[in-house]
Design an enzyme around this catalytic site. Structure first.
Site, PDB file in Angstrom:
ATOM      1  N   CYS A  59       0.872  -1.250   0.031  1.00  0.00           N
ATOM      2  CA  CYS A  59       0.212   0.148  -0.005  1.00  0.00           C
ATOM      3  C   CYS A  59       0.865   1.097   0.045  1.00  0.00           C
ATOM      4  O   CYS A  59       1.555   1.555   0.869  1.00  0.00           O
ATOM      5  CB  CYS A  59      -0.910  -0.092   1.302  1.00  0.00           C
ATOM      6  SG  CYS A  59      -1.090   1.357   2.356  1.00  0.00           S
ATOM      7  N   CYS A  62       0.858   3.551   2.869  1.00  0.00           N
ATOM      8  CA  CYS A  62       1.442   3.051   4.207  1.00  0.00           C
ATOM      9  C   CYS A  62       2.868   3.290   3.971  1.00  0.00           C
ATOM     10  O   CYS A  62       3.416   3.712   4.944  1.00  0.00           O
ATOM     11  CB  CYS A  62       1.340   1.548   4.176  1.00  0.00           C
ATOM     12  SG  CYS A  62      -0.459   0.826   4.228  1.00  0.00           S
ATOM     13  N   CYS A 404      -6.796  -1.062 -15.820  1.00  0.00           N
ATOM     14  CA  CYS A 404      -6.726  -2.186 -15.137  1.00  0.00           C
ATOM     15  C   CYS A 404      -6.166  -3.174 -16.064  1.00  0.00           C
ATOM     16  O   CYS A 404      -6.263  -3.353 -17.084  1.00  0.00           O
ATOM     17  CB  CYS A 404      -8.378  -2.684 -14.687  1.00  0.00           C
ATOM     18  SG  CYS A 404      -8.627  -4.339 -15.223  1.00  0.00           S
ATOM     19  N   CYS A 407      -7.833  -6.383 -17.237  1.00  0.00           N
ATOM     20  CA  CYS A 407      -8.749  -6.008 -18.571  1.00  0.00           C
ATOM     21  C   CYS A 407      -8.058  -5.921 -19.813  1.00  0.00           C
ATOM     22  O   CYS A 407      -8.482  -6.369 -20.725  1.00  0.00           O
ATOM     23  CB  CYS A 407      -9.438  -4.597 -18.340  1.00  0.00           C
ATOM     24  SG  CYS A 407     -10.349  -4.365 -16.787  1.00  0.00           S
TER      25      CYS A 407
END
Ligand SMILES: *[C@@H]1O[C@H](CO)[C@@H](O)[C@H](O)[C@H]1NC(C)=O
Ligand SMILES: *[C@@H]1O[C@H](CO)[C@@H](O)[C@H](O)[C@H]1NC(C)=O
Length: 494
Positions: A59, A62, A404, A407
């Protein structure tokens, strides 16, 4: 779900503002304590107060927080007694029990654990080192600070924030205890103080000797006095008093908590987006405020946003700069209503029309493509009815996002599937950019990308959960297709 995404778009902007990391990475001793499933309860159980960050290694926010958190941990380790900051890798399989126990839904999530973990609160403070230190210090002290001098008052009462001060002739008795209980309950959200001398406080009657609870706020009437001492009733009054008549959204992080409140409210949300540098801004503000006041106890909440800070919102709603100034209202069911190029004097009448159900919902849509000759057809919100519901065809529809990766991998496969049905007028393979177009509410559940649905010619709609291979798709379509229905208005119109 939609509302969550929307809050995230807002918060992102704020998060970026507060995060500048310049800690060196070469420090050998780690001050942040690492905890995992094997030692979490033990360690937390031994401490009256501890701050825990739940993170995931992948993340980004983070990673930005880590050096700040570490720096704060170092400072806080030197207080007496030392205060511990800890972290848990909530992505680690073995720690997922902890993550679910603490209802971790995003990263990073920081919690304050008190009394050996028996009281858990959300960390609602800043995310850079100095801010973390001062917020944590305050949180680890008494819930309400005594105000004995005007210096104390200055330290407790921050004019940009909500502050709650109890005035009591003596610091004992049920009313005082209830005030303290309220402070314990809400301390992560607001700063609390108590005093026996109302003269030390700004605003309001300085001769009161209490018991009275004075709430200071940076908006509307600026302060309110309560003489309610039932904890729940008082908490409710505080909750109501801390929602501004008009929530302001700009780049000022002080407004952040109010923006979150705004989005967490169950009300319909009216948002006026204006350029805050415009000559008309004051007129807009006062007219809008009047309207908001008029609807104060209704089911609409009001926000005014500076266009400059609102790119995320514009993208989310599919709004364009040339529509500014604009008002958009989003109802809880997701329906949206738009008044582009609004003038200050039109706000009241348009909101009334909305209230009376006379405004038509607004749909975010890309323009309908003029040519649509590729094997995989492009659907947009405006062409959805015609192409998907009313076409009478068997439709395999992909909901995708431009960014994405899965995708992109799927695209050549869908091309092949579409090519194999090219001479079959009853079958259509199609795709819609679900980030740029509104999707019909209630019919399709799009929680991730790509999401695939199949609509048979007769109108039966099902999620496609088969293999994402050419053979898998073709097989599925052949098994589930109907003979094409008559073309015409479909019965699935929503
Ligand atoms: C908890 O366990 C982990 C993994 O064994 C270890 O890295 C960490 O230092 C331990 N923490 C404490 C406070 O003992
Ligand atoms: C204090 O709070 C308790 C629990 O909320 C309530 O029952 C009681 O009536 C309150 N006392 C006063 C003086 O309001």
């Amino acid at each position: 779900m939609a509302i969550r995404v929307w809050i995230a778009l807002f918060i992102c902007i704020f998060a970026l503002l507060g995060l500048t990391s310049h800690a060196s990475e070469s420090e050998s001793k780690e001050f942040v304590v690492t905890l995992d499933h094997s030692n979490f309860s033990d360690f937390v159980g031994q401490h009256k107060f501890i701050v825990v960050e739940f993170y995931a290694p992948w993340c980004g926010h983070c990673k930005k927080l880590a050096p700040e958190f570490e720096k704060a941990a170092q400072v806080l380790s030197q207080t007496d007694p030392p205060i511990f900051l800890a972290k848990v890798d909530a992505n680690e399989e073995a720690n997922k029990v902890l993550a679910s126990e603490f209802e971790i839904r995003g990263f990073p999530t920081i919690k304050i654990l008190r009394y050996g973990g028996s009281v858990v609160q959300d960390y609602k403070g800043p995310r850079e080192a100095d801010g973390i230190v001062s917020y944590v210090k305050k949180q680890s002290g008494p819930a309400s600070a005594e105000i004995k001098s005007s210096e104390d008052a200055d330290a407790v009462i921050d004019v940009n924030k909500i502050n709650i001060v109890g005035v009591f002739p003596e610091f004992s008795g049920e009313k005082f205890e209830n005030f303290t209980a309220l402070a314990e309950r809400l301390r992560a959200d607001y700063d609390f103080g108590h005093t026996s001398d109302a003269k030390l406080l700004p605003r309001g009657d300085s001769s009161v000797s209490g018991p009275v609870v004075r709430l200071f706020k940076p908006f509307d009437e600026l302060f309110i006095d309560f003489q309610e001492f039932d904890v729940d009733a008082l908490a409710k009054l505080v909750e109501e008093a801390t929602i501004p008549t008009v929530t302001v959204f700009n780049k000022d992080p002080n407004n952040h908590p109010f923006v979150i409140k705004f989005f967490n409210s169950p009300n319909a949300k009216a948002m006026l987006f204006v350029n805050f540098n415009s000559d008309l801004i004051d007129t807009f503000k006062s007219k809008y405020h009047e309207v908001a006041k008029q609807y104060k106890s209704s089911d609409i909440s009001f926000l005014i946003g500076d266009v400059e800070a609102s790119q995320g919102a514009f993208q989310y709603f599919g709004l364009k700069e040339d529509q500014v100034p604009l008002i958009i209202i989003q109802k809880n069911d997701g329906e949206k209503y738009l008044k582009p190029n609004v003038e200050p004097d039109h706000i009241a009448s348009w909101v009334k029309e909305f209230k009376d159900g006379k405004v038509k919902p607004f749909k975010k849509s890309e323009p309908t493509p003029e040519v649509n000759s590729e094997p995989v057809k492009v659907v947009v919100a405006d062409s959805f009815q015609d192409m998907v519901f009313n076409s009478g065809k068997n439709v395999l529809l992909e909901f995708y996002a431009p960014w994405c990766g899965h995708c992109k991998q799927l695209a050549p496969i869908l091309d092949e599937v579409a090519a194999s049905f090219e001479n079959d007028a009853d079958v259509m393979i199609a795709k819609i950019d679900a980030t740029a177009n509104d999707i019909p509410q209630g019919t399709f559940e799009v929680q991730g990308y790509p999401t695939l649905y199949f609509k048979s010619a007769s109108g039966k709609i099902s999620p496609y959960q088969g293999e994402r291979t050419k053979e898998g798709f073709i097989d599925y379509i052949q098994k589930n297709r109907d003979k094409a229905a008559e073309q015409g208005p479909g019965k699935d119109e929503l």
